[in-house]
Each structure stands twice: as structure tokens, then as C-alpha cells.
Design a protein around this motif. Structure first.
Motif, PDB file in Angstrom:
ATOM      1  N   LEU A  91       0.800  -1.101   0.089  1.00  0.00           N
ATOM      2  CA  LEU A  91      -0.023   0.115   0.095  1.00  0.00           C
ATOM      3  C   LEU A  91       0.833   1.234   0.135  1.00  0.00           C
ATOM      4  N   LYS A  92       1.853   1.104   0.714  1.00  0.00           N
ATOM      5  CA  LYS A  92       3.037   2.519   0.859  1.00  0.00           C
ATOM      6  C   LYS A  92       3.407   2.723  -0.567  1.00  0.00           C
ATOM      7  N   GLU A  93       3.872   1.538  -1.398  1.00  0.00           N
ATOM      8  CA  GLU A  93       4.287   1.616  -2.547  1.00  0.00           C
ATOM      9  C   GLU A  93       3.301   2.240  -3.714  1.00  0.00           C
ATOM     10  N   ALA A  94       2.267   1.670  -3.337  1.00  0.00           N
ATOM     11  CA  ALA A  94       0.792   2.079  -4.247  1.00  0.00           C
ATOM     12  C   ALA A  94       0.873   3.686  -3.908  1.00  0.00           C
ATOM     13  N   GLN A  95       0.712   3.994  -2.683  1.00  0.00           N
ATOM     14  CA  GLN A  95       0.527   5.430  -2.268  1.00  0.00           C
ATOM     15  C   GLN A  95       1.449   6.220  -2.769  1.00  0.00           C
ATOM     16  N   ARG A  96       2.759   5.887  -2.819  1.00  0.00           N
ATOM     17  CA  ARG A  96       3.689   6.590  -3.665  1.00  0.00           C
ATOM     18  C   ARG A  96       3.627   6.708  -4.883  1.00  0.00           C
ATOM     19  N   ARG A  97       3.177   5.934  -5.720  1.00  0.00           N
ATOM     20  CA  ARG A  97       2.879   5.780  -7.205  1.00  0.00           C
ATOM     21  C   ARG A  97       1.564   6.948  -7.479  1.00  0.00           C
ATOM     22  N   VAL A  98       0.691   6.745  -6.526  1.00  0.00           N
ATOM     23  CA  VAL A  98      -0.345   7.646  -6.607  1.00  0.00           C
ATOM     24  C   VAL A  98      -0.141   9.197  -6.363  1.00  0.00           C
ATOM     25  N   ASP A  99       0.654   9.177  -5.365  1.00  0.00           N
ATOM     26  CA  ASP A  99       1.093  10.781  -4.995  1.00  0.00           C
ATOM     27  C   ASP A  99       1.863  11.310  -6.367  1.00  0.00           C
ATOM     28  N   THR A 100       2.654  10.245  -6.828  1.00  0.00           N
ATOM     29  CA  THR A 100       3.530  10.773  -8.124  1.00  0.00           C
ATOM     30  C   THR A 100       2.504  10.907  -9.271  1.00  0.00           C
ATOM     31  N   GLU A 101       1.510  10.237  -9.333  1.00  0.00           N
ATOM     32  CA  GLU A 101       0.445  10.539 -10.715  1.00  0.00           C
ATOM     33  C   GLU A 101      -0.116  11.794 -10.131  1.00  0.00           C
ATOM     34  N   ILE A 102      -0.624  11.880  -8.859  1.00  0.00           N
ATOM     35  CA  ILE A 102      -1.187  13.226  -8.311  1.00  0.00           C
ATOM     36  C   ILE A 102      -0.316  14.468  -8.680  1.00  0.00           C
ATOM     37  N   GLN A 103       0.837  14.426  -8.395  1.00  0.00           N
ATOM     38  CA  GLN A 103       1.841  15.569  -8.715  1.00  0.00           C
ATOM     39  C   GLN A 103       1.789  15.789 -10.272  1.00  0.00           C
ATOM     40  N   ARG A 104       1.984  14.790 -10.970  1.00  0.00           N
ATOM     41  CA  ARG A 104       1.827  14.836 -12.537  1.00  0.00           C
ATOM     42  C   ARG A 104       0.825  15.708 -13.107  1.00  0.00           C
ATOM     43  N   HIS A 105      -0.526  14.991 -12.385  1.00  0.00           N
ATOM     44  CA  HIS A 105      -1.875  15.533 -12.818  1.00  0.00           C
ATOM     45  C   HIS A 105      -1.903  16.867 -12.462  1.00  0.00           C
ATOM     46  N   LYS A 106      -1.433  17.213 -11.454  1.00  0.00           N
ATOM     47  CA  LYS A 106      -1.572  18.701 -10.794  1.00  0.00           C
ATOM     48  C   LYS A 106      -0.844  19.523 -11.799  1.00  0.00           C
ATOM     49  N   ALA A 107       0.477  19.011 -12.217  1.00  0.00           N
ATOM     50  CA  ALA A 107       1.377  20.014 -13.265  1.00  0.00           C
ATOM     51  C   ALA A 107       0.685  20.017 -14.464  1.00  0.00           C
ATOM     52  N   GLU A 108       0.030  18.972 -14.867  1.00  0.00           N
ATOM     53  CA  GLU A 108      -0.746  18.950 -16.275  1.00  0.00           C
ATOM     54  C   GLU A 108      -1.935  19.812 -15.990  1.00  0.00           C
ATOM     55  N   LEU A 109      -2.616  19.682 -14.862  1.00  0.00           N
ATOM     56  CA  LEU A 109      -3.827  20.665 -14.676  1.00  0.00           C
ATOM     57  C   LEU A 109      -3.595  22.241 -14.771  1.00  0.00           C
ATOM     58  N   ASP A 110      -2.299  22.436 -13.944  1.00  0.00           N
ATOM     59  CA  ASP A 110      -1.804  23.781 -14.233  1.00  0.00           C
ATOM     60  C   ASP A 110      -1.555  24.454 -15.519  1.00  0.00           C
ATOM     61  N   ARG A 111      -0.616  23.449 -16.265  1.00  0.00           N
ATOM     62  CA  ARG A 111      -0.724  23.608 -17.628  1.00  0.00           C
ATOM     63  C   ARG A 111      -1.835  23.960 -18.336  1.00  0.00           C
ATOM     64  N   GLU A 112      -2.851  23.265 -18.237  1.00  0.00           N
ATOM     65  CA  GLU A 112      -4.159  23.429 -18.805  1.00  0.00           C
ATOM     66  C   GLU A 112      -4.848  24.643 -18.344  1.00  0.00           C
ATOM     67  N   PHE A 113      -4.682  24.931 -17.139  1.00  0.00           N
ATOM     68  CA  PHE A 113      -5.310  26.296 -16.733  1.00  0.00           C
ATOM     69  C   PHE A 113      -4.635  27.392 -17.303  1.00  0.00           C
ATOM     70  N   LYS A 114      -3.319  27.259 -17.436  1.00  0.00           N
ATOM     71  CA  LYS A 114      -2.676  28.394 -18.218  1.00  0.00           C
ATOM     72  C   LYS A 114      -2.974  28.496 -19.678  1.00  0.00           C
ATOM     73  N   LYS A 115      -3.333  27.424 -20.423  1.00  0.00           N
ATOM     74  CA  LYS A 115      -3.569  27.429 -21.635  1.00  0.00           C
ATOM     75  C   LYS A 115      -4.901  27.864 -21.665  1.00  0.00           C
ATOM     76  N   VAL A 116      -5.928  27.556 -20.813  1.00  0.00           N
ATOM     77  CA  VAL A 116      -7.249  28.389 -20.640  1.00  0.00           C
ATOM     78  C   VAL A 116      -7.183  29.978 -20.566  1.00  0.00           C
ATOM     79  N   GLU A 117      -6.124  30.299 -19.825  1.00  0.00           N
ATOM     80  CA  GLU A 117      -6.093  31.822 -19.515  1.00  0.00           C
ATOM     81  C   GLU A 117      -5.457  32.386 -20.874  1.00  0.00           C
ATOM     82  N   LYS A 118      -4.638  31.583 -21.436  1.00  0.00           N
ATOM     83  CA  LYS A 118      -3.982  32.059 -22.586  1.00  0.00           C
ATOM     84  C   LYS A 118      -5.214  32.189 -23.840  1.00  0.00           C
TER      85      LYS A 118
END
Length: 246
Positions: free
Chosen positions: A43-70
Motif C-alpha cells: 500500500l505504501k508503494e501504491a501510495q507513492r505511485r498515486v502521489d507521483t500521479e497526483i503531482q503529475r496531474h496537478k502539473a498537467e492541470l496547471d498547464r491546462e489552466f494556463k492554456k485556458v487563461e491564454k
């Protein structure tokens, strides 16, 4: 045997069945603990992978928000450019219409000043494609029925109007300018061209019989220079003779 006796003596005061049950439960709990330790690691390993995915999706979401603003910014710029283009187009059309109206007015004024028939023509009209119409006093189009001299005067009036309204102060060159004109029309031509020559250079190429007295009386005194071109007897060269002004 002594060990067995010691164990039996130690257990003599206890419920052996309960101890056995506790021991079984202990073994069971230890097994569960081991399984849960393994599961916890997974579960800890799964949590680490999920946290990594969350960070990746957050970064992607930020990029998309910037695109929306653009995109929003580009949308505003697009609306602004569309409005600016519309204003520029309307301004262009207004300027072109104003220039056309001025050219039309000047063409009519100059033509009626040049032509000797003062009552025959009612109007000169120019459409959006700069096609000229000459309107008879009875209201019909008569450009195709007028004389060659009258068409020449209309072309001259249109050319002079273009020069005046457009602001292009270029010289004007006319070959055999009054060959198709006679009488009052010739005099009008000479008078108008003398007025025009105050603001622009006019080069007029006359034949001998064109340069009649009703033209000379305007041109001789106003011309900056006069030249006579003579063809040689063998017709191989042309000589220019500068004439003195009258």
C-alpha cells in the motif's frame, strides 16, 4: 522428565485449554501481522505511485489552466482585432467613398467647363468600380453616343480630377490634345490647361494644324518653353528647335 515435571508444575495452576487457545490466537495474529506488514508495504508503494500521479496531474492541470487563461487572452485579443479590423474596413470604405465623390464632383465640374455644350449634359457619375457614366439632360446614358472630342474632354477631366483628389502631383503628357476639338472646346481646353499648369507640369505635343490661333492665344504666353520638332528630308532623324516665348 525433570523438564516435563517443571512444565507440569508451572501449568498445574492454570487452565491449559485456555492457554492453548491463546497460543493459537497468538500464532494467528502473528500471521495476520506478517500479512499486514506485507500489505502495508504494498500500500505504501501504491501510495507513492498515486502521489507521483497526483503531482503529475496537478502539473498537467496547471498547464491546462494556463492554456485556458491564454485562450481567454487570445479570445479577447481576437475580439479586439475583429473590432479594429471592422473599424479599419469601415474607415477605408468611408475614405474611398469620400474620394470617389470628390473625383466625381471634380470630373463633372471640369468636363462642363471644358465642353462647349453647356445645356446638353446633366451629370457625370462614377460607380464603385470607377466606371464613368455621362448623363444627358433628358436623363439617359449618352457616353456611347457623344463625339470623340467630347469623350476626350471627359477623359481629360477625369484624369485631372484623379490628380487633384489623390494628391499625386505627377506631370501630365498629352499627345495631339485638340485634334478632335474645334471652336469653343479648343479655347476651353487651352484655358483649363493653363490653369492646371500652375500646379503641375503639362507637356503637350501638338501637330502644326492643331496649334491654331485659338490655342496659341492661351499657350504662347503661359508656356515655360516651346520646341519645334522637324523631321529631316531623308526621314532618318528629328531635330528639335527651341522657340522663344511670345
Amino acid at each position: 522428565e525433570e523438564s516435563i515435571k517443571k512444565i507440569n508444575t508451572a501449568l498445574s495452576g492454570h487452565n491449559t485449554e485456555q492457554i492453548r487457545e491463546w497460543n493459537e490466537a497468538l500464532n494467528q495474529f502473528e500471521g495476520l501481522r506478517a500479512d499486514n506488514q506485507t500489505r502495508l508495504g504494498e500500500l505504501k508503494e501504491a501510495q507513492r505511485r498515486v502521489d507521483t500521479e497526483i503531482q503529475r496531474h496537478k502539473a498537467e492541470l496547471d498547464r491546462e489552466f494556463k492554456k485556458v487563461e491564454k485562450v481567454k487572452k487570445l479570445g479577447k485579443e481576437k475580439v479586439f482585432c475583429a473590432k479594429a479590423l471592422d473599424i479599419a474596413q469601415k474607415t477605408k470604405e468611408a475614405i474611398l467613398q469620400e474620394m470617389k465623390d470628390k473625383i466625381e464632383y471634380e470630373t463633372k465640374r471640369l468636363f462642363l467647363e471644358l465642353v462647349w455644350k453647356k445645356e446638353s449634359f446633366k451629370d457625370v457619375r462614377i460607380d464603385q468600380k470607377y466606371q464613368i457614366s455621362l448623363i444627358h439632360w433628358m436623363g439617359w446614358e449618352c457616353l456611347g453616343t457623344v463625339s470623340a472630342g467630347e469623350r476626350e474632354l471627359l477623359a481629360l477631366a477625369f484624369t485631372l480630377a484623379l490628380h487633384k483628389v489623390s494628391g499625386f502631383d505627377s506631370p501630365i503628357v498629352i499627345d495631339t490634345p485638340v485634334a478632335r476639338l474645334a471652336g469653343e472646346s479648343r479655347e476651353n481646353f487651352g484655358r483649363v490647361l493653363c490653369q492646371v499648369s500652375k500646379d503641375k507640369q503639362c507637356i503637350l505635343l501638338f501637330h502644326d494644324d492643331e496649334y491654331s490661333s485659338n490655342i496659341r492665344k492661351y499657350m504662347d504666353s503661359k508656356a515655360a518653353s516651346r520646341s519645334l520638332f522637324r523631321l529631316s528630308q531623308d526621314e532618318k532623324e528629328v531635330k528639335m528647335e527651341v522657340l522663344s516665348n511670345a
